[in-house]
Design a protein around this motif. Sequence first.
Motif, PDB file in Angstrom:
ATOM      1  N   SER A 176      47.259  41.998-138.008  1.00 15.43           N
ATOM      2  CA  SER A 176      46.306  41.126-138.713  1.00 15.43           C
ATOM      3  C   SER A 176      46.379  39.665-138.280  1.00 15.43           C
ATOM      4  CB  SER A 176      46.511  41.237-140.226  1.00 15.43           C
ATOM      5  OG  SER A 176      46.307  42.566-140.659  1.00 15.43           O
ATOM      6  N   LYS A 184      47.997  45.577-135.027  1.00 13.87           N
ATOM      7  CA  LYS A 184      46.693  46.118-135.418  1.00 13.87           C
ATOM      8  C   LYS A 184      45.746  44.999-135.850  1.00 13.87           C
ATOM      9  CE  LYS A 184      48.758  50.407-137.257  1.00 13.87           C
ATOM     10  NZ  LYS A 184      50.174  49.996-137.198  1.00 13.87           N
ATOM     11  N   GLU A 185      44.446  45.268-135.701  1.00 11.40           N
ATOM     12  CA  GLU A 185      43.370  44.397-136.195  1.00 11.40           C
ATOM     13  C   GLU A 185      43.468  42.980-135.623  1.00 11.40           C
ATOM     14  OE1 GLU A 185      43.788  44.705-140.422  1.00 11.40           O
ATOM     15  OE2 GLU A 185      42.627  46.554-140.512  1.00 11.40           O
ATOM     16  N   THR A 245      40.584  39.749-136.320  1.00 11.81           N
ATOM     17  CA  THR A 245      39.688  39.907-137.470  1.00 11.81           C
ATOM     18  C   THR A 245      39.335  38.531-138.030  1.00 11.81           C
ATOM     19  OG1 THR A 245      41.624  40.202-138.894  1.00 11.81           O
ATOM     20  CG2 THR A 245      40.528  42.190-138.124  1.00 11.81           C
ATOM     21  N   GLU A 273      39.561  43.647-133.474  1.00 13.63           N
ATOM     22  CA  GLU A 273      38.278  43.463-134.137  1.00 13.63           C
ATOM     23  C   GLU A 273      37.215  43.439-133.043  1.00 13.63           C
ATOM     24  OE1 GLU A 273      34.776  41.664-135.682  1.00 13.63           O
ATOM     25  OE2 GLU A 273      36.029  40.725-134.152  1.00 13.63           O
TER      26      GLU A 273
END
Length: 918
Positions: A693, A795-796, A799, A824
């Motif tokens: 994130s 992950k991600e 974003t 993203e």
Amino acid sequence: MTTDSFSTLDRLDANGKQYNFFSLRKLGEKFDIARLPYSMKILLENLLRHEDGGMTVGTGHIEAVANWDPKAESSREIAFMPARVVLQDFTGVPCVVDFAAMRDAVTRLGGRPNQINPQIPSELVIDHSVQVDVYGRSDALDINGRIEFERNKERYGFLRWGQKALENFKVVPPNTGIVHQVNLEKLARVVMEREIDGKLFAYPDTVFGTDSHTTMINGIGVLGWGVGGIEAEAAMLGQPSSMLIPQVVGMKLTGKLPEGATATDLVLTVTQMLRKFGVVGKFVEFFGEGLQHLPLADRATIGNMSPEYGATCGIFPVDAEAVKYLRLSGRSEEQIALVEAYAKAQGMWHEPGQPDAHYSATLTLDMSQVQPSLAGPKRPQDRVLLSDMQENFRTNVKGFTSNRGVGCAVQELKEEGGGQPQAKALAAKPVSTINLADVDHELTDGSLVIAAITSCTNTSNPAVMIGAGLVARKAAARGLTAAPWVKTSIGPGSRVVTDYLEKAGLLSDLEKLNFYIVGYGCTTCIGNSGPLAQEVSRGIAENDLAVAAVLSGNRNFEGRIHAEVKMNYLASPPLVVAYAIAGTVDIDLANDPLGKDQDGNDVYLRDIWPSNKEISDTIAATVGPELFAQNYADVFKGDARWNEIESPDGESFAWDEGSTYIKNPPYFDDMTMEVAAIDDLHGARVMGLFGDSITTDHISPAGAIKADSPAGRFLESRGVQPADFNSYGSRRGNDDVMVRGTFANIRIRNQMLDNVEGGFTKHFDAEGNGEQMDIYDAAMRYKQEGVPLVVFAGKEYGTGSSRDWAAKGTILLGVKAVIAESFERIHRSNLVGMGVLPLQFKAGENALAHGLDGSEMIDIIGLNDGASTTATVVATKADGSQKRFEVDVLLLTPKEVEYYRNGGILHYVLRDLAKKAA
């Protein structure tokens, strides 16, 4: 000209003209598309019009949308090309900087400067730079305007050059309105017309905007959403954007708003429902018999909040209400006739009672059940009923004061029904005494210090603005005024608002309660709320008070509105006025009096709240086409201040080497017409080893520039004093400032370091010895040493709102590849657009699983000149040991391979134009 494999080219007549268009009815002879959602029909037409044999759009893309399965999540990407682009000044300046730089570069490559122009209509509205420095006085608008021009004259001079030099590019000067309202009231066409190869074509108005709330235009049936600067520039240069075929969630509206409920209450209800349901990355489409009771301004309010409920868009169809608004806002009868004729010919016209479209999922809202509401204290989806506000405040304030170390006091409380007094330990409520105009006042937790009728969401809406004026009129008649410690302001979305408030006699009523117009632009909602009174700031700091703001905007995240204000609530403009009178959010406005009138009688909110009929009668008497016509007659001309700003002439921009705002970026330095092969990467070092994130907010420079940061030190070295640093947002046109703020967020954590927060990394020498330093300083040392960089992440990655500088800053730091567990989608595309290679770990793998700590030398091999979908990463430690693993190459289309091969999308376009010149 399009390939037109499905023979859909047709003609329609409107205004005595014959228009060519790509007919969905003709396509419907081959596919069952009659009950496709409105927004999917727009996407389908876009593909038909841009079919090019498969390089960008092929028959398979068209068939995939025509055969859309509403229940299935599609992994199929399609190319979307908007009809136009809208920019605001913070995000628009870097786009214009890049166009100026491309003009220089194409000249060096043998082309002509005037080859570089937007290929589609592109309009920039200056609205993000005005700040509420002065308020509560009749000259606030003038003084704030003067300060704004003084702070930003260099940027404005540059934009004036762009206005003169670039074709297909217009600038709406400062002090006009907010981009979304100007877009709604003036810029939107709903149906475009354009001559292509000597033929007149009609097609849907679609738009990319460099502001996330571009979705406000969805209220009038225009499909569009917010994008990053790189996507906007690509569209301006005629390049399509890649997107997944979306799911479409339908929201059925029934009934109509009850007495006392406003459009703001409706949109907060919609936001809460859709956020709870989950619509991130999806389209939302509104339908149902309730549409006939929903004015266009209410629809625009709902569309505006799409980012808050997480959808890509929140769209309404074209219908009689949309046409009524076009006429009200002064559009020509010829344009209105074209809109109606085209929408009906394409099966895009909405009539009550027609069959509903097929949706991926459907929610229903009975609007008659909507109740007065606010949202907060820190998220727009956290709706709270007005009747529950005091309880909400008292529950949430604990989280903002738990570390304050307040002692306890014993108060005597009497039980209901006249029972015996009982002692109860309660947390003491700290009180700060402040002196304003020689009168002492008390500030405590919940004291309201900002009440802002701010633009964007609500000031497009005459019902809530006139409602606020009527509340003020009734309050002033009873002798009420705003509490003296409250910073009050009105920042209308356009000058039309001022005109109808004046025409109704309501502006003077608002001024009696200290609500004066402070500027036309995005003020409090983006943190341009300006300083609080010194005594108020002192009082807050004295006891670390959890004070509040109430604003009619769309975002209330922690720290966004004002650094000293911990609790922020979104509310309708009439409620903003009411809370300003109360001076606190620690009050039950449903039952407690706002104050006392001249005779000492209690005055309640219900006593001064206007009826729906009062509001509608006032609108009917004051809001007419003439207001729009006079305010938008010379919308691109600007006032005397704008026209007096010095700006260079000429097709190429005359760069000022001493400027710390506008600078020629280095993207095209040493660029030639030769396009190199896509080579493997050898001898790279790790700039950052990040977890899950990591957002564009972590990567992009934002907010204030600190003196002890690399950007601050750079500005001081150029003679800029800390008081004049301004913000990263205002300096987005200078890469020297912005690159120094990339990956510099104070909360980012680089796992190469132990228990360290902020933009730091380790620089490793040839022997593998690491030294901690700022990421920028390490990157520049590596650049001097000729060492490329990579980033590892979880992950991600990327974003958050798509921001151009998250990708631009990455490449300027020397990062050649980002290897993450997942990306993203838009940020991955932006990285490719700037010439950074996105690579993805295989499922279940990450840097830590491979034993990496960031000290390794990295090779990326097997790219096979862009033909390979996988590559091998070889990580070599200082002792010579190696770790090898496979990753996926995320160059997903032939066009993306070409972009990357060229060094980015701007380089691709430049070479293409230079070839044509030759």
